[in-house]
Motif scaffolding. Sequence first.
Motif, PDB file in Angstrom:
ATOM      1  N   PRO A 249       0.842  -1.202   0.000  1.00 60.74           N
ATOM      2  CA  PRO A 249       0.000   0.000   0.000  1.00 60.74           C
ATOM      3  C   PRO A 249       0.875   1.249   0.000  1.00 60.74           C
ATOM      4  CG  PRO A 249      -0.675  -1.542   1.713  1.00 60.74           C
ATOM      5  CD  PRO A 249       0.651  -2.011   1.207  1.00 60.74           C
ATOM      6  N   SER A 250       0.439   2.260  -0.729  1.00 59.28           N
ATOM      7  CA  SER A 250       1.189   3.517  -0.737  1.00 59.28           C
ATOM      8  C   SER A 250       1.159   4.144   0.656  1.00 59.28           C
ATOM      9  CB  SER A 250       0.574   4.497  -1.746  1.00 59.28           C
ATOM     10  OG  SER A 250       0.596   3.941  -3.046  1.00 59.28           O
ATOM     11  N   ASP A 251       2.278   4.719   1.054  1.00 55.38           N
ATOM     12  CA  ASP A 251       2.351   5.358   2.366  1.00 55.38           C
ATOM     13  C   ASP A 251       1.740   6.743   2.261  1.00 55.38           C
ATOM     14  OD1 ASP A 251       2.880   6.008   4.961  1.00 55.38           O
ATOM     15  OD2 ASP A 251       5.007   6.434   4.639  1.00 55.38           O
ATOM     16  N   THR A 252       0.408   6.789   2.287  1.00 51.93           N
ATOM     17  CA  THR A 252      -0.315   8.046   2.146  1.00 51.93           C
ATOM     18  C   THR A 252      -1.158   8.311   3.386  1.00 51.93           C
ATOM     19  OG1 THR A 252      -2.233   6.950   1.145  1.00 51.93           O
ATOM     20  CG2 THR A 252      -0.486   7.686  -0.353  1.00 51.93           C
ATOM     21  N   LYS A 253      -1.700   9.512   3.448  1.00 53.55           N
ATOM     22  CA  LYS A 253      -2.585   9.879   4.552  1.00 53.55           C
ATOM     23  C   LYS A 253      -3.787   8.943   4.584  1.00 53.55           C
ATOM     24  CE  LYS A 253      -5.345  13.713   6.345  1.00 53.55           C
ATOM     25  NZ  LYS A 253      -5.776  15.120   6.130  1.00 53.55           N
ATOM     26  N   GLN A 254      -4.289   8.573   3.399  1.00 55.10           N
ATOM     27  CA  GLN A 254      -5.451   7.691   3.315  1.00 55.10           C
ATOM     28  C   GLN A 254      -5.144   6.306   3.896  1.00 55.10           C
ATOM     29  OE1 GLN A 254      -6.895   7.065  -0.663  1.00 55.10           O
ATOM     30  NE2 GLN A 254      -8.862   6.251   0.032  1.00 55.10           N
ATOM     31  N   THR A 255      -3.946   5.795   3.599  1.00 59.30           N
ATOM     32  CA  THR A 255      -3.563   4.481   4.125  1.00 59.30           C
ATOM     33  C   THR A 255      -3.397   4.525   5.638  1.00 59.30           C
ATOM     34  OG1 THR A 255      -2.435   3.892   2.059  1.00 59.30           O
ATOM     35  CG2 THR A 255      -1.831   2.664   4.032  1.00 59.30           C
ATOM     36  N   ARG A 256      -2.748   5.580   6.144  1.00 61.16           N
ATOM     37  CA  ARG A 256      -2.553   5.700   7.593  1.00 61.16           C
ATOM     38  C   ARG A 256      -3.894   5.831   8.311  1.00 61.16           C
ATOM     39  NH1 ARG A 256       1.847   8.752   5.565  1.00 61.16           N
ATOM     40  NH2 ARG A 256       0.698  10.704   5.773  1.00 61.16           N
ATOM     41  N   GLU A 257      -4.817   6.553   7.708  1.00 58.32           N
ATOM     42  CA  GLU A 257      -6.147   6.712   8.293  1.00 58.32           C
ATOM     43  C   GLU A 257      -6.908   5.386   8.247  1.00 58.32           C
ATOM     44  OE1 GLU A 257     -10.135   9.212   7.211  1.00 58.32           O
ATOM     45  OE2 GLU A 257      -8.224  10.297   7.173  1.00 58.32           O
ATOM     46  N   ALA A 258      -6.726   4.637   7.151  1.00 58.56           N
ATOM     47  CA  ALA A 258      -7.387   3.333   7.027  1.00 58.56           C
ATOM     48  C   ALA A 258      -6.923   2.383   8.120  1.00 58.56           C
ATOM     49  CB  ALA A 258      -7.114   2.739   5.645  1.00 58.56           C
ATOM     50  N   LEU A 259      -5.645   2.414   8.443  1.00 57.97           N
ATOM     51  CA  LEU A 259      -5.119   1.555   9.510  1.00 57.97           C
ATOM     52  C   LEU A 259      -5.733   1.914  10.858  1.00 57.97           C
ATOM     53  CD1 LEU A 259      -1.347   1.379   8.512  1.00 57.97           C
ATOM     54  CD2 LEU A 259      -2.968  -0.537   8.581  1.00 57.97           C
ATOM     55  N   ARG A 260      -5.940   3.206  11.073  1.00 57.57           N
ATOM     56  CA  ARG A 260      -6.550   3.632  12.341  1.00 57.57           C
ATOM     57  C   ARG A 260      -8.019   3.222  12.423  1.00 57.57           C
ATOM     58  NH1 ARG A 260      -3.459   8.374  11.292  1.00 57.57           N
ATOM     59  NH2 ARG A 260      -5.294   9.417  10.433  1.00 57.57           N
ATOM     60  N   ASN A 261      -8.671   3.125  11.248  1.00 54.97           N
ATOM     61  CA  ASN A 261     -10.112   2.845  11.204  1.00 54.97           C
ATOM     62  C   ASN A 261     -10.452   1.368  11.092  1.00 54.97           C
ATOM     63  OD1 ASN A 261     -10.712   5.553  11.336  1.00 54.97           O
ATOM     64  ND2 ASN A 261     -10.854   5.810   9.115  1.00 54.97           N
ATOM     65  N   LYS A 262      -9.442   0.503  11.104  1.00 53.66           N
ATOM     66  CA  LYS A 262      -9.670  -0.916  10.861  1.00 53.66           C
ATOM     67  C   LYS A 262     -10.775  -1.521  11.731  1.00 53.66           C
ATOM     68  CE  LYS A 262      -6.370  -3.908  10.674  1.00 53.66           C
ATOM     69  NZ  LYS A 262      -6.980  -4.753   9.612  1.00 53.66           N
ATOM     70  N   ASN A 263     -10.833  -1.115  12.959  1.00 48.45           N
ATOM     71  CA  ASN A 263     -11.784  -1.723  13.892  1.00 48.45           C
ATOM     72  C   ASN A 263     -12.823  -0.732  14.399  1.00 48.45           C
ATOM     73  OD1 ASN A 263     -10.413  -4.317  13.886  1.00 48.45           O
ATOM     74  ND2 ASN A 263      -8.798  -3.300  15.078  1.00 48.45           N
ATOM     75  N   ARG A 264     -12.952   0.376  13.678  1.00 50.37           N
ATOM     76  CA  ARG A 264     -13.882   1.399  14.138  1.00 50.37           C
ATOM     77  C   ARG A 264     -15.195   1.353  13.359  1.00 50.37           C
ATOM     78  NH1 ARG A 264     -10.328   6.985  14.549  1.00 50.37           N
ATOM     79  NH2 ARG A 264      -8.637   6.202  15.848  1.00 50.37           N
ATOM     80  N   THR A 265     -16.231   1.902  13.973  1.00 51.25           N
ATOM     81  CA  THR A 265     -17.490   2.148  13.275  1.00 51.25           C
ATOM     82  C   THR A 265     -17.520   3.622  12.924  1.00 51.25           C
ATOM     83  OG1 THR A 265     -18.646   0.419  14.494  1.00 51.25           O
ATOM     84  CG2 THR A 265     -20.000   2.109  13.445  1.00 51.25           C
ATOM     85  N   HIS A 266     -17.800   3.929  11.662  1.00 55.74           N
ATOM     86  CA  HIS A 266     -17.777   5.319  11.217  1.00 55.74           C
ATOM     87  C   HIS A 266     -18.998   6.077  11.743  1.00 55.74           C
ATOM     88  CE1 HIS A 266     -14.356   4.572   8.619  1.00 55.74           C
ATOM     89  NE2 HIS A 266     -14.967   3.496   8.175  1.00 55.74           N
ATOM     90  N   ALA A 267     -18.935   7.394  11.600  1.00 56.95           N
ATOM     91  CA  ALA A 267     -20.001   8.247  12.117  1.00 56.95           C
ATOM     92  C   ALA A 267     -21.349   7.927  11.477  1.00 56.95           C
ATOM     93  CB  ALA A 267     -19.645   9.721  11.876  1.00 56.95           C
ATOM     94  N   ASP A 268     -21.333   7.433  10.223  1.00 59.51           N
ATOM     95  CA  ASP A 268     -22.588   7.117   9.538  1.00 59.51           C
ATOM     96  C   ASP A 268     -23.121   5.735   9.920  1.00 59.51           C
ATOM     97  OD1 ASP A 268     -20.803   5.455   8.293  1.00 59.51           O
ATOM     98  OD2 ASP A 268     -20.902   6.446   6.342  1.00 59.51           O
ATOM     99  N   GLY A 269     -22.452   5.083  10.875  1.00 58.52           N
ATOM    100  CA  GLY A 269     -22.914   3.776  11.314  1.00 58.52           C
ATOM    101  C   GLY A 269     -22.322   2.615  10.554  1.00 58.52           C
ATOM    102  N   GLU A 270     -21.618   2.901   9.477  1.00 59.84           N
ATOM    103  CA  GLU A 270     -21.018   1.849   8.665  1.00 59.84           C
ATOM    104  C   GLU A 270     -19.734   1.341   9.316  1.00 59.84           C
ATOM    105  OE1 GLU A 270     -22.096   0.425   5.737  1.00 59.84           O
ATOM    106  OE2 GLU A 270     -23.960   1.511   6.079  1.00 59.84           O
ATOM    107  N   GLY A 271     -19.439   0.076   9.105  1.00 56.69           N
ATOM    108  CA  GLY A 271     -18.196  -0.491   9.603  1.00 56.69           C
ATOM    109  C   GLY A 271     -17.038  -0.096   8.715  1.00 56.69           C
ATOM    110  N   PRO A 272     -15.852  -0.633   8.964  1.00 58.84           N
ATOM    111  CA  PRO A 272     -14.676  -0.304   8.154  1.00 58.84           C
ATOM    112  C   PRO A 272     -14.870  -0.722   6.699  1.00 58.84           C
ATOM    113  CG  PRO A 272     -14.238  -2.167   9.606  1.00 58.84           C
ATOM    114  CD  PRO A 272     -15.550  -1.597  10.022  1.00 58.84           C
ATOM    115  N   SER A 273     -14.224  -0.011   5.783  1.00 58.41           N
ATOM    116  CA  SER A 273     -14.322  -0.338   4.361  1.00 58.41           C
ATOM    117  C   SER A 273     -13.559  -1.625   4.075  1.00 58.41           C
ATOM    118  CB  SER A 273     -13.725   0.797   3.516  1.00 58.41           C
ATOM    119  OG  SER A 273     -12.315   0.853   3.720  1.00 58.41           O
ATOM    120  N   ILE A 274     -13.737  -2.162   2.875  1.00 58.62           N
ATOM    121  CA  ILE A 274     -13.009  -3.375   2.491  1.00 58.62           C
ATOM    122  C   ILE A 274     -11.506  -3.126   2.541  1.00 58.62           C
ATOM    123  CG2 ILE A 274     -12.583  -5.023   0.616  1.00 58.62           C
ATOM    124  CD1 ILE A 274     -15.426  -4.659  -0.258  1.00 58.62           C
ATOM    125  N   PHE A 275     -11.062  -1.966   2.082  1.00 55.51           N
ATOM    126  CA  PHE A 275      -9.644  -1.608   2.126  1.00 55.51           C
ATOM    127  C   PHE A 275      -9.149  -1.594   3.560  1.00 55.51           C
ATOM    128  CE2 PHE A 275      -6.497   2.053   2.135  1.00 55.51           C
ATOM    129  CZ  PHE A 275      -5.428   1.282   1.680  1.00 55.51           C
TER     130      PHE A 275
END
Length: 337
Positions: A150-176
């Motif tokens: 994975p590219s070392d980008t802000k999006q990737t770093r944020e995705a790692l932080r969100n792996k086990n979180r539920t987003h504000a809209d109630g959705e779970g983590p994305s497939i990525f």
Amino acid sequence: MTTLTEYKKEHKEDFGREKIDVLYEDENLCVIYKPEGMLSVPYPGSHNRTAIEALELIMRKKGTYSAKHRPFVVHRLDRDTSGVMMFALNEGAQKKIMDSWHKMVTKRLYHAVAENPSNGKELPVEGLIDDEIAYNAHNIGFVPKPQDKPSDTKQTREALRNKNRTHADGEGPSIFERNLTVRNGKAEFKTITARTHYKILERGKKWSLFELSLDTGRKNQIRAHLASKGYPLAGDENYRAKTNPFGRLALHARTLEFDHPYTGKHLEFEVKESDDWLLCVQGKLKGRNIDMVYEKNGGQKKHLQKQIDIQKEIATRPTKKQLSKMNFIQQGQAKKR
């Protein structure tokens, strides 16, 4: 360069208003035909009509919709994939179907038209592709090479932080997000198993017609597996297809056969792809360009309606056991249906 979505917005008459066709319905499940271009279920940020919403609307108009009797998801088709799919109609049926899916579904076939590999390395006539799949930041599946990271980008770093979180809209983590891991402090793709059986029904100079079945139902599985072997599907922008002879992604869920989870009755549903697919592969189709599918749209609708009428008739035929309990006149009437 005009994208397929931009082209459809301008030329496809029902863009964003696609309709489903109900092939079979009882108190526990419903089988429909989903057209290409329609999402199976909603996803965050999308406002387009979905198959589940279209089915809900049909049920509301018939007066059969309620909080307990409504569509529930048991499997999905990609937005640009057309074909036969099933919904449960109550929570109990959803659990029963999902728990027994691999046992109750006896046949599930896809047809696809793919570009032939430019390197000349053709696949055998039939076989199994079992390469593991990863997902990129756009949630698109692919078969990674050993060096892919994975590219070392802000999006990737944020995705790692969100792996086990539920987003504000109630959705779970994305497939990525779900399919990322960390090793030695760096992000890596976490691959998942995927098994695709294929058979090449027809080889042409530019394209091949495939029949495919899945042991696993991963998102983008067919598209990723064939593209990894040098066979991107026609019309598939995400996998760098160079041709688009039908003005759409050439992937169709043609056949669904299953044993009914409550009655045990074996049900078979098949809606064929357009005859143009085989003619195109054989080099017998004139005017192979993106406009073709819309110029011939009327004919395709008639073809589809004929297939749907046949499937409805087959699905409502009485079983031998039901016939045995009828008198002579009732049997005659039932056989005429």
